[in-house]
Scaffold this active site. Structure first.
Site, PDB file in Angstrom:
ATOM      1  CB  CYS A 139      50.088  31.873  43.041  1.00 57.38           C
ATOM      2  SG  CYS A 139      49.468  30.275  42.498  1.00 57.38           S
ATOM      3  CB  CYS A 142      46.756  31.453  41.251  1.00 60.11           C
ATOM      4  SG  CYS A 142      47.458  30.419  42.525  1.00 60.11           S
ATOM      5  CG  ASP A 143      47.321  35.336  40.121  1.00 59.59           C
ATOM      6  OD1 ASP A 143      46.122  35.001  40.165  1.00 59.59           O
ATOM      7  OD2 ASP A 143      47.958  35.714  41.120  1.00 59.59           O
TER       8      ASP A 143
END
Ligand code: NAP
Length: 317
Positions: A139, A142-143
């Protein structure tokens, strides 16, 4: 009791675009609808940085924002939502009522919609499991921030890989798009957008064979699909976008699934179990778009409304 009510007209499992649209249509039709989810609202859509092809948002929209808007839209018409993990769906009893067994207890329904979506597929390469969360990610939204100013590899040649690589290019020093063939399968617009970034390098015909590093990612090893030689691409992050697998394990044995685990439905979203419908990525091996998931959710709701209308004795008892 874990839920506000013991019985709903419709229990919708999953709060991605399919589930949220289904909830909107059901609630607006006056059906008592509850959405169950075990995680974040919006499903995969909420993990997508930017959605450029959802009609009406002519300048594009953040995936998480679109998820919030769809959620509020369903809530405005009275759809409820709660956290629960579904374990099993039990077929209709003699009164025509289904049971949804969850970790929060059972819930009864006249109709159930499975809109559980799909999760990222794993690559299956050595190092992937060991370095997950230590440089291996599924992701970018997200990261991605963890890799600011660093070099990363994105594996895959589909829309997800190419679009997320373009997102990562805004944060990272260099982004390799590593694809096992000489042709990407992503839409042309996404390919053009990635190709226009100075810090994206395409590593085509490159088969990822291992993710290297002891406690954190140091490199991605790839094998040239033509020459057979191996080389290491130094990087601190590896983002894997090699497709998705449907979140349908809980339905195995109860609903007909295809060989890849997608739920088999007819055009009205009916599954093999009477009263149970499926919508979105959980049923669609192809055309997995936000808009097609929404269409599935609406179709399921309209089918349910029609079928319940044909059974007035069971309608809003
Ligand atoms: P996808 O289209 O199935 O692409 C997966 C990619 O991973 C393919 O390029 C495939 O290579 C590669 N791959 C698969 N297994 C591999 C392995 N073991 N090693 C190396 N590479 C491997 O998956 P996706 O990109 O996640 O997209 C899923 C669906 O969502 C698609 O229908 C897509 O159109 C849709 N989507 C749409 C948008 C959008 O419209 N904005 C955004 C994201 C996703 P091959 O090409 O060689 O098979």
């Amino acid at each position: 009791m874990a839920f506000k009510q013991e019985t709903y007209d419709v229990v919708i499992i999953g709060s991605g675009p399919a589930g949220l649209t289904c909830a909107l249509y059901c609630a607006r039709a006056g059906l008592g609808a509850v959405i169950l989810d075990r995680g974040m609202q919006g499903g995969q859509m909420a993990m997508t940085e930017w959605i450029d092809n959802y009609p009406g948002f002519h300048e594009g929209v953040e995936g998480s924002k679109l998820g919030e808007l769809m959620f509020e839209h369903a809530r405005r018409f009275g759809a409820e939502s709660t956290y629960a993990t579904v374990e099993r769906i039990v077929g209709k009893d003699s009164d025509g009522i289904l049971t949804v067994e969850t970790d929060m207890g059972p819930l009864k329904a006249k109709a159930v919609v499975v809109a559980t979506g799909a999760a990222p597929a794993e690559l299956g390469a050595p190092g992937e499991a060991e370095l997950r969360g230590r440089g291996v990610s599924y992701c970018a939204v997200c990261d991605g921030n963890f890799f600011k100013g660093q070099d990363v590899c994105v594996i895959g040649g589909g829309d997800a890989a190419v679009e997320e690589a373009a997102y990562l290019a805004k944060l990272c020093r260099k982004v390799y798009i590593v694809h096992r063939r000489d042709k990407l399968r992503a839409a042309k617009a996404a390919q053009d957008a990635a190709a226009s970034k100075d810090n994206i390098e395409f590593a085509l015909n490159s088969i990822p064979t291992a993710i290297l590093g002891d406690t954190e990612v140091k490199a991605l090893r790839v094998k040239d699909a033509v020459a057979g030689e191996e080389r290491d691409l130094p990087c601190s992050g590896v983002f894997i976008y090699v497709g998705i697998k449907p979140a349908t394990d809980f339905a195995r044995g109860a609903l007909d699934l295809d060989e890849n685990g997608f739920i088999v439905t007819d055009n009205e979203m009916r599954t093999s179990m009477d009263g149970v419908y499926a919508a979105g990525d959980a049923r669609r091996p192809r055309n997995r778009q936000v808009v097609t998931a929404c269409a599935d959710g609406a179709t399921a709701a309209l089918t349910i409304e029609r079928i319940l209308n044909e059974q007035p004795d069971r309608w809003r008892k």
